[in-house]
Scaffold this motif. Structure first.
Motif, PDB file in Angstrom:
ATOM      1  N   GLN A 262       0.816  -1.217   0.000  1.00 23.87           N
ATOM      2  CA  GLN A 262       0.000   0.000   0.000  1.00 23.87           C
ATOM      3  C   GLN A 262       0.848   1.265   0.000  1.00 23.87           C
ATOM      4  N   CYS A 263       1.804   1.346   0.935  1.00 24.70           N
ATOM      5  CA  CYS A 263       2.573   2.597   1.060  1.00 24.70           C
ATOM      6  C   CYS A 263       4.038   2.452   0.650  1.00 24.70           C
ATOM      7  N   GLY A 264       4.514   1.224   0.395  1.00 25.28           N
ATOM      8  CA  GLY A 264       5.890   1.022  -0.052  1.00 25.28           C
ATOM      9  C   GLY A 264       6.924   0.951   1.051  1.00 25.28           C
ATOM     10  N   TYR A 265       6.495   1.026   2.302  1.00 30.19           N
ATOM     11  CA  TYR A 265       7.417   1.012   3.447  1.00 30.19           C
ATOM     12  C   TYR A 265       8.020  -0.384   3.620  1.00 30.19           C
ATOM     13  N   TYR A 266       9.346  -0.446   3.817  1.00 30.92           N
ATOM     14  CA  TYR A 266      10.006  -1.717   4.109  1.00 30.92           C
ATOM     15  C   TYR A 266       9.841  -2.042   5.583  1.00 30.92           C
ATOM     16  N   VAL A 267       9.584  -3.317   5.873  1.00 29.11           N
ATOM     17  CA  VAL A 267       9.269  -3.768   7.228  1.00 29.11           C
ATOM     18  C   VAL A 267      10.272  -4.831   7.647  1.00 29.11           C
ATOM     19  N   HIS A 268      11.094  -4.514   8.645  1.00 36.27           N
ATOM     20  CA  HIS A 268      12.040  -5.494   9.173  1.00 36.27           C
ATOM     21  C   HIS A 268      12.281  -5.193  10.641  1.00 36.27           C
ATOM     22  N   PRO A 269      12.230  -6.186  11.533  1.00 33.72           N
ATOM     23  CA  PRO A 269      12.008  -7.595  11.273  1.00 33.72           C
ATOM     24  C   PRO A 269      10.649  -7.826  10.617  1.00 33.72           C
ATOM     25  N   PRO A 270      10.554  -8.950   9.867  1.00 34.81           N
ATOM     26  CA  PRO A 270       9.332  -9.204   9.103  1.00 34.81           C
ATOM     27  C   PRO A 270       8.132  -9.510   9.990  1.00 34.81           C
ATOM     28  N   VAL A 271       7.058  -8.801   9.744  1.00 31.99           N
ATOM     29  CA  VAL A 271       5.782  -9.025  10.415  1.00 31.99           C
ATOM     30  C   VAL A 271       4.682  -8.915   9.346  1.00 31.99           C
ATOM     31  N   PRO A 272       3.497  -9.460   9.606  1.00 25.38           N
ATOM     32  CA  PRO A 272       2.460  -9.498   8.564  1.00 25.38           C
ATOM     33  C   PRO A 272       1.631  -8.218   8.423  1.00 25.38           C
ATOM     34  N   PHE A 273       2.133  -7.090   8.929  1.00 24.22           N
ATOM     35  CA  PHE A 273       1.411  -5.822   8.792  1.00 24.22           C
ATOM     36  C   PHE A 273       2.427  -4.694   8.682  1.00 24.22           C
ATOM     37  N   CYS A 274       1.982  -3.588   8.164  1.00 28.18           N
ATOM     38  CA  CYS A 274       2.844  -2.410   8.003  1.00 28.18           C
ATOM     39  C   CYS A 274       2.695  -1.501   9.210  1.00 28.18           C
ATOM     40  N   PRO A 275       3.780  -1.216   9.920  1.00 26.06           N
ATOM     41  CA  PRO A 275       3.691  -0.308  11.066  1.00 26.06           C
ATOM     42  C   PRO A 275       3.471   1.150  10.650  1.00 26.06           C
ATOM     43  N   GLN A 276       3.651   1.450   9.371  1.00 26.65           N
ATOM     44  CA  GLN A 276       3.496   2.812   8.868  1.00 26.65           C
ATOM     45  C   GLN A 276       2.018   3.129   8.588  1.00 26.65           C
ATOM     46  N   CYS A 277       1.347   2.222   7.838  1.00 21.16           N
ATOM     47  CA  CYS A 277      -0.038   2.500   7.438  1.00 21.16           C
ATOM     48  C   CYS A 277      -1.031   1.455   7.951  1.00 21.16           C
ATOM     49  N   GLU A 278      -0.535   0.446   8.647  1.00 19.84           N
ATOM     50  CA  GLU A 278      -1.328  -0.626   9.248  1.00 19.84           C
ATOM     51  C   GLU A 278      -1.979  -1.567   8.234  1.00 19.84           C
ATOM     52  N   SER A 279      -1.517  -1.536   6.990  1.00 21.06           N
ATOM     53  CA  SER A 279      -2.020  -2.457   5.978  1.00 21.06           C
ATOM     54  C   SER A 279      -1.501  -3.868   6.253  1.00 21.06           C
ATOM     55  N   SER A 280      -2.277  -4.868   5.862  1.00 18.87           N
ATOM     56  CA  SER A 280      -1.801  -6.256   5.957  1.00 18.87           C
ATOM     57  C   SER A 280      -1.278  -6.743   4.606  1.00 18.87           C
ATOM     58  N   ASP A 281      -1.152  -5.839   3.646  1.00 23.33           N
ATOM     59  CA  ASP A 281      -0.626  -6.153   2.313  1.00 23.33           C
ATOM     60  C   ASP A 281       0.899  -6.037   2.337  1.00 23.33           C
ATOM     61  N   VAL A 282       1.529  -6.974   3.059  1.00 26.09           N
ATOM     62  CA  VAL A 282       2.980  -6.970   3.220  1.00 26.09           C
ATOM     63  C   VAL A 282       3.531  -8.281   2.668  1.00 26.09           C
ATOM     64  N   ALA A 283       4.569  -8.188   1.837  1.00 26.90           N
ATOM     65  CA  ALA A 283       5.166  -9.392   1.246  1.00 26.90           C
ATOM     66  C   ALA A 283       6.654  -9.153   1.019  1.00 26.90           C
ATOM     67  N   PRO A 284       7.459 -10.228   1.038  1.00 23.73           N
ATOM     68  CA  PRO A 284       8.892 -10.068   0.799  1.00 23.73           C
ATOM     69  C   PRO A 284       9.193  -9.736  -0.655  1.00 23.73           C
ATOM     70  N   GLU A 285      10.214  -8.902  -0.837  1.00 25.30           N
ATOM     71  CA  GLU A 285      10.712  -8.615  -2.188  1.00 25.30           C
ATOM     72  C   GLU A 285      12.217  -8.414  -2.112  1.00 25.30           C
ATOM     73  N   PRO A 286      12.924  -8.683  -3.219  1.00 22.64           N
ATOM     74  CA  PRO A 286      14.378  -8.516  -3.187  1.00 22.64           C
ATOM     75  C   PRO A 286      14.769  -7.044  -3.122  1.00 22.64           C
ATOM     76  N   VAL A 287      15.837  -6.774  -2.378  1.00 19.08           N
ATOM     77  CA  VAL A 287      16.431  -5.438  -2.325  1.00 19.08           C
ATOM     78  C   VAL A 287      17.845  -5.532  -2.905  1.00 19.08           C
ATOM     79  N   SER A 288      18.518  -4.415  -3.016  1.00 22.16           N
ATOM     80  CA  SER A 288      19.837  -4.375  -3.659  1.00 22.16           C
ATOM     81  C   SER A 288      20.916  -5.131  -2.901  1.00 22.16           C
ATOM     82  N   GLY A 289      20.748  -5.277  -1.577  1.00 22.89           N
ATOM     83  CA  GLY A 289      21.796  -5.911  -0.778  1.00 22.89           C
ATOM     84  C   GLY A 289      22.923  -4.956  -0.431  1.00 22.89           C
ATOM     85  N   ARG A 290      22.718  -3.685  -0.710  1.00 24.71           N
ATOM     86  CA  ARG A 290      23.735  -2.675  -0.389  1.00 24.71           C
ATOM     87  C   ARG A 290      23.261  -1.827   0.777  1.00 24.71           C
TER      88      ARG A 290
END
Length: 141
Positions: free
Chosen positions: A37-65
């Motif tokens: 919903q808002c694009g916020y990265y969530v770590h440690p991983p939890v099933p909700f966004c602490p920024q907007c409280e959406s439950s539309d959270v899923a893992p995606e690859p990042v640059s690793g940098r």
């Protein structure tokens, strides 16, 4: 004589929320949960966004940098076979500064580690997991 085996590490308990983080390294990918919903990265991983409280959270690859936000050099042997000294650090990811990963910094002398040092991820295979570590960018080539 060959490369000595990696020291035994205490591995995390895996659940549906953190599985991608600990297994993405099999394909060379650092997987961090992100809100759809808002694009916020969530770590440690939890099933909700602490920024907007959406439950539309899923893992995606990042640059690793990232960069070293904080660190300590450990000289105590806490685990048999784990060589000392070693660096334990908080790495802030380039994608989002407040995503901080607790990790070891490798491939350099511990005395050479500095705050804000650019680092890149690499993975060590342990059992069925791929543990993320970081090394200086100039050592990654």
């Amino acid at each position: 004589m060959g490369t000595p085996p990696a020291p035994a590490r205490t591995l995390p308990a895996i659940d549906k929320d953190n599985c991608a983080y600990w297994t993405g390294g099999e394909h060379g990918r650092l997987m961090i949960c992100r809100c759809g919903q808002c694009g916020y990265y969530v770590h440690p991983p939890v099933p909700f966004c602490p920024q907007c409280e959406s439950s539309d959270v899923a893992p995606e690859p990042v640059s690793g940098r990232g960069r070293i936000a904080s660190f300590t050099v450990n000289h105590k042997i806490w685990v048999p076979g784990l060589p000392t000294p070693y660096v334990l650090a908080l790495v802030a990811l380039d994608e989002q500064d407040d995503v901080r990963l607790v990790c070891n910094i490798t491939h350099c002398n511990p005395d050479a580690v500095r705050f804000d040092m650019p680092v890149v991820v690499w993975f060590e295979h342990q059992e069925d997991l791929w543990v993320p570590f970081f090394r200086p960018v100039e050592q990654a080539a």
